[in-house]
Design an enzyme around this catalytic site. Structure first.
Site, PDB file in Angstrom:
ATOM      1  N   ASP A 272       0.840  -1.195   0.000  1.00 28.84           N
ATOM      2  CA  ASP A 272       0.000   0.000   0.000  1.00 28.84           C
ATOM      3  C   ASP A 272       0.876   1.248   0.000  1.00 28.84           C
ATOM      4  O   ASP A 272       1.327   1.714   1.045  1.00 28.84           O
ATOM      5  CB  ASP A 272      -0.910  -0.007   1.240  1.00 28.84           C
ATOM      6  CG  ASP A 272      -1.819   1.224   1.296  1.00 28.84           C
ATOM      7  OD1 ASP A 272      -1.889   1.954   0.286  1.00 28.84           O
ATOM      8  OD2 ASP A 272      -2.449   1.441   2.352  1.00 28.84           O
ATOM      9  N   LYS A 279       1.725   7.953   0.304  1.00 24.45           N
ATOM     10  CA  LYS A 279       2.097   8.031   1.715  1.00 24.45           C
ATOM     11  C   LYS A 279       3.463   8.694   1.860  1.00 24.45           C
ATOM     12  O   LYS A 279       4.262   8.652   0.921  1.00 24.45           O
ATOM     13  CB  LYS A 279       2.202   6.610   2.302  1.00 24.45           C
ATOM     14  CG  LYS A 279       0.879   5.920   2.536  1.00 24.45           C
ATOM     15  CD  LYS A 279       1.092   4.549   3.150  1.00 24.45           C
ATOM     16  CE  LYS A 279      -0.216   3.817   3.383  1.00 24.45           C
ATOM     17  NZ  LYS A 279      -1.092   4.467   4.374  1.00 24.45           N
ATOM     18  N   ASP A 349      -5.633   6.558  -0.635  1.00 24.29           N
ATOM     19  CA  ASP A 349      -4.997   5.752   0.413  1.00 24.29           C
ATOM     20  C   ASP A 349      -6.030   5.045   1.286  1.00 24.29           C
ATOM     21  O   ASP A 349      -5.688   4.163   2.073  1.00 24.29           O
ATOM     22  CB  ASP A 349      -4.095   6.653   1.266  1.00 24.29           C
ATOM     23  CG  ASP A 349      -3.082   5.846   2.067  1.00 24.29           C
ATOM     24  OD1 ASP A 349      -2.952   4.633   1.814  1.00 24.29           O
ATOM     25  OD2 ASP A 349      -2.421   6.445   2.945  1.00 24.29           O
ATOM     26  N   ARG A 353     -11.073  -0.295   2.147  1.00 27.20           N
ATOM     27  CA  ARG A 353     -12.541  -0.362   2.137  1.00 27.20           C
ATOM     28  C   ARG A 353     -13.080  -0.496   0.720  1.00 27.20           C
ATOM     29  O   ARG A 353     -14.123  -1.091   0.499  1.00 27.20           O
ATOM     30  CB  ARG A 353     -13.112   0.867   2.855  1.00 27.20           C
ATOM     31  CG  ARG A 353     -12.689   2.172   2.253  1.00 27.20           C
ATOM     32  CD  ARG A 353     -12.867   3.356   3.204  1.00 27.20           C
ATOM     33  NE  ARG A 353     -11.715   3.534   4.100  1.00 27.20           N
ATOM     34  CZ  ARG A 353     -11.634   4.497   5.016  1.00 27.20           C
ATOM     35  NH1 ARG A 353     -12.620   5.345   5.187  1.00 27.20           N
ATOM     36  NH2 ARG A 353     -10.561   4.590   5.776  1.00 27.20           N
TER      37      ARG A 353
HETATM   38  N1  BES Z   1      -3.239   0.276   5.230  1.00 24.85           N
HETATM   39  C1  BES Z   1      -3.586   1.556   5.713  1.00 24.85           C
HETATM   40  C2  BES Z   1      -3.880   1.555   7.209  1.00 24.85           C
HETATM   41  C3  BES Z   1      -2.707   1.375   8.109  1.00 24.85           C
HETATM   42  C4  BES Z   1      -1.983   2.462   8.554  1.00 24.85           C
HETATM   43  C5  BES Z   1      -2.370   0.139   8.559  1.00 24.85           C
HETATM   44  C6  BES Z   1      -0.924   2.292   9.410  1.00 24.85           C
HETATM   45  C7  BES Z   1      -1.316  -0.037   9.414  1.00 24.85           C
HETATM   46  C8  BES Z   1      -0.595   1.039   9.853  1.00 24.85           C
HETATM   47  C9  BES Z   1      -4.841   2.055   5.009  1.00 24.85           C
HETATM   48  O1  BES Z   1      -4.987   1.647   3.709  1.00 24.85           O
HETATM   49  C10 BES Z   1      -4.731   3.531   5.000  1.00 24.85           C
HETATM   50  O2  BES Z   1      -3.847   4.033   4.382  1.00 24.85           O
HETATM   51  N2  BES Z   1      -5.646   4.194   5.699  1.00 24.85           N
HETATM   52  C11 BES Z   1      -5.625   5.599   5.783  1.00 24.85           C
HETATM   53  C12 BES Z   1      -7.042   6.084   5.673  1.00 24.85           C
HETATM   54  C13 BES Z   1      -7.165   7.563   5.532  1.00 24.85           C
HETATM   55  C14 BES Z   1      -6.636   7.993   4.183  1.00 24.85           C
HETATM   56  C15 BES Z   1      -8.606   7.927   5.686  1.00 24.85           C
HETATM   57  C16 BES Z   1      -5.016   5.971   7.126  1.00 24.85           C
HETATM   58  O3  BES Z   1      -5.268   5.290   8.103  1.00 24.85           O
HETATM   59  O4  BES Z   1      -4.262   6.935   7.169  1.00 24.85           O
HETATM   60 ZN    ZN Z   2      -4.088  -0.113   3.206  1.00 27.99          ZN
HETATM   61 MN    MN Z   3      -3.975   2.948   2.363  1.00 26.78          MN
END
Ligand code: BES
Ligand code: ZN
Ligand code: MN
Length: 520
Positions: A272, A279, A349, A353
């Site tokens: 990801d 990121k 990101d 979902r």
């Molecule tokens: N895979 C990440 C969530 C994640 C973050 C898992 C840190 C483990 C450690 C997910 O896909 C993500 O990036 N979520 C974002 C959502 C946001 C953009 C609303 C997040 O948590 O920052």
């Molecule tokens: Zn993710």
């Molecule tokens: Mn993500």
């Protein structure tokens, strides 16, 4: 490592090491006391000299204990006897295993498994000892050109108090080994780097595992997913050169093949990057673990089929990469999910979902008894619960309670989070049926709310394992969670189906209701 169950006196064990417990302050466990008597107070003498006082997790190795047949005796601190619960038990086992690696002990007999832990029986004691031992010995060094030189016992015998406990012990051992093997599968997959563990690799691994256990396996690619109208899932995959895969595994363990199945769904983002909503660079390597949900449901499936659980179980993995490219999903794009609901993508990101929603719609066709999805879904969940508890959401409180209780039983804990309507407001979009993000506040909850809109047809729970699936820092790596919780949940379901009595002789109701004050 070879495991054995045995009942017998510690002084008679002709092995490299006998492991016994000592409570604080210097109070001997039953097995330690036997050794002390036979050796005319050798152990109490050592303790009196102050080398050890029984603090939890401390260890002391003694050589040449008189009138015993073993090369050494390892004393393991258990802490205060009245505080000795499940958590302390696991800690003591872990400490003993770590300390054993520092000795030349080929064969070990551990008497820790015959200690008394409130509300737990022999089967549980042995199961937990096995799981913790194998977990503590786990290493991931297949990408090192030279393997670390670590010793581990070749043979581990776990003691049970009486001969009549042997069958229960054997059963606990088999369960423990199945759970540990499931955790190992989950850890191996999650630790594998993104250039190795690609979506097609993950799908192959899932298929191979299922076929090896005589379960059914189906793997679909982009074309079939397009025909199924999984356009939300595919919108995430299209930024990558690696093709998406959708895996369906089936285990028909129930007497009736038509019994409604339990369905496990795993998020399988093999890397990801965030996509166009890229990121930050620091720690981005950890996003290879973003298939931890998929790894966990595969691990739980493996354990369930190995244990031949008498229930119908379906395991679904939706896997792809989330990458930026000229073909990638962009902020502002609107996609149509398999359910027909449209989604405005405000942040690429928030891809988990987008992948899961189509998987949740897909599994409606199985008329499931229950669906549990498992996902490293949000950083916000890590902020809320840290690395201790998994975030637990459900559209059915009874189901949440079951999963929670299962986690308590095996020390793989979750905390019930809200899914109230008020939070659904956060997902409003002026242009589509919903947005894919709900803002920073309550980020884990709004992500769960998003998923709930696709899980209306059945009882559903969502486990956000972003904080619990792996450890950061110098000991970084996958944890194998929440395989133990899932397997316990499945076992409990199988027991209910078999006549409403859970194993360990307690009625189901009691398990759920009394576990409250057992919190450790
Ligand atoms: N895979 C990440 C969530 C994640 C973050 C898992 C840190 C483990 C450690 C997910 O896909 C993500 O990036 N979520 C974002 C959502 C946001 C953009 C609303 C997040 O948590 O920052
Ligand atoms: Zn993710
Ligand atoms: Mn993500």
């Amino acid at each position: 490592m070879e495991f054995n169950i045995k009942s017998g006196s510690p002084e008679k064990q002709r092995v490299a090491c006998v492991v016994v417990g000592v409570y604080e302050t210097r109070k001997l466990s039953f097995a330690a006391d036997l050794l002390d008597r036979i050796s005319n107070g050798f152990i109490t003498d050592v303790l009196k000299r102050g080398d050890m006082d029984g603090k939890l997790g401390t260890t002391l190795v003694l050589h040449s204990v008189p009138h015993t047949l073993c090369d050494r005796v390892m004393l393991v601190g258990l802490g205060k006897e009245r505080d000795f619960r499940a958590k302390e038990y696991r800690e003591a086992i872990r400490a003993s295993v770590k300390a054993l690696s520092a000795t030349q002990s080929n064969e070990v007999v551990s008497y820790l498994s015959e200690l008394h832990v409130k509300k737990h029986d022999v089967e549980w004691m042995v199961e937990q000892a096995t799981v913790v031992t194998l977990d503590a010995l786990y290493r991931f060094d297949k990408f090192k050109s030279r393997q670390d030189d670590v010793r581990e016992p070749r043979k581990m015998t776990l003691a049970v108090p009486r001969r009549s406990d042997l069958t229960d012990g054997e059963r606990g051992l088999l369960r423990g080994q199945a759970i540990a093997a499931g955790m190992k599968l989950a850890k191996d997959l999650a630790n594998a780097p993104g250039n190795v563990c690609t979506p097609s690799y993950l799908a192959e691994a899932a298929r191979d595992m299922a076929l090896a256990f005589g379960a059914e396996a189906e793997v679909m690619g982009p074309q079939q997913l397009d025909e199924l109208k999984m356009h939300s899932f595919l919108s995430v995959a299209k930024g990558s050169d690696e093709e998406a895969r959708f895996v369906v595994l089936k285990h028909f363990g129930a007497k009736d093949k038509n019994d409604r199945p339990i369905v496990l769904v795993g998020k399988g983002i093999t890397f990801d990057s965030g996509g166009i909503s890229l990121k930050p660079g620091e720690g981005m390597d950890e996003m290879k673990y973003d298939m931890g949900g998929a790894a966990a449901v595969l691990g739980a499936f493996r354990a369930a089929v190995e244990m031949k659980l008498p229930l119908n179980l379906i395991c679904v993995v939706a896997t792809c990469e989330n990458m930026p490219s000229g073909r990638a999903l962009k902020p502002g794009d609107i996609v149509t999910s398999m359910s027909g609901q449209t989604i405005e993508v405000l942040n690429t990101d928030a891809e988990g979902r987008l992948v899961l929603c189509d998987a949740l719609t897909y599994v409606e066709r199985f008329n499931p008894a229950t669906v549990v999805d498992v996902a490293t879904l949000t950083g916000a969940c890590v902020v809320a619960l840290g690395h201790i508890a998994t975030g637990l959401y459900s559209n059915q409180d009874g189901l949440a309670k079951e999963l929670w209780a299962a986690g308590e039983e095996v020390g793989d804990r979750a905390w019930h989070m809200p899914l109230w309507d008020e939070y659904q407001e956060l997902l409003k979009s002026p242009f589509a049926d919903m947005a894919n993000i709900g803002g920073r506040a309550g980020g884990s909850v709004s992500a769960a709310c998003f998923l709930s809109r696709f899980a209306k047809a059945y009882d559903w729970a969502h486990l956000d394992i972003a904080g619990t699936a792996w450890r950061g820092g110098k000991d970084k790596g996958a944890t194998g969670r929440p395989v133990p919780m899932l397997v316990q949940f499945l076992q409990d379901r199988a027991d209910i189906a078999l006549g409403n009595v859970v194993r360990r002789g307690r009625p189901r109701r009691e398990v759920v209701e009394t576990v409250d004050d057992d919190a450790d």
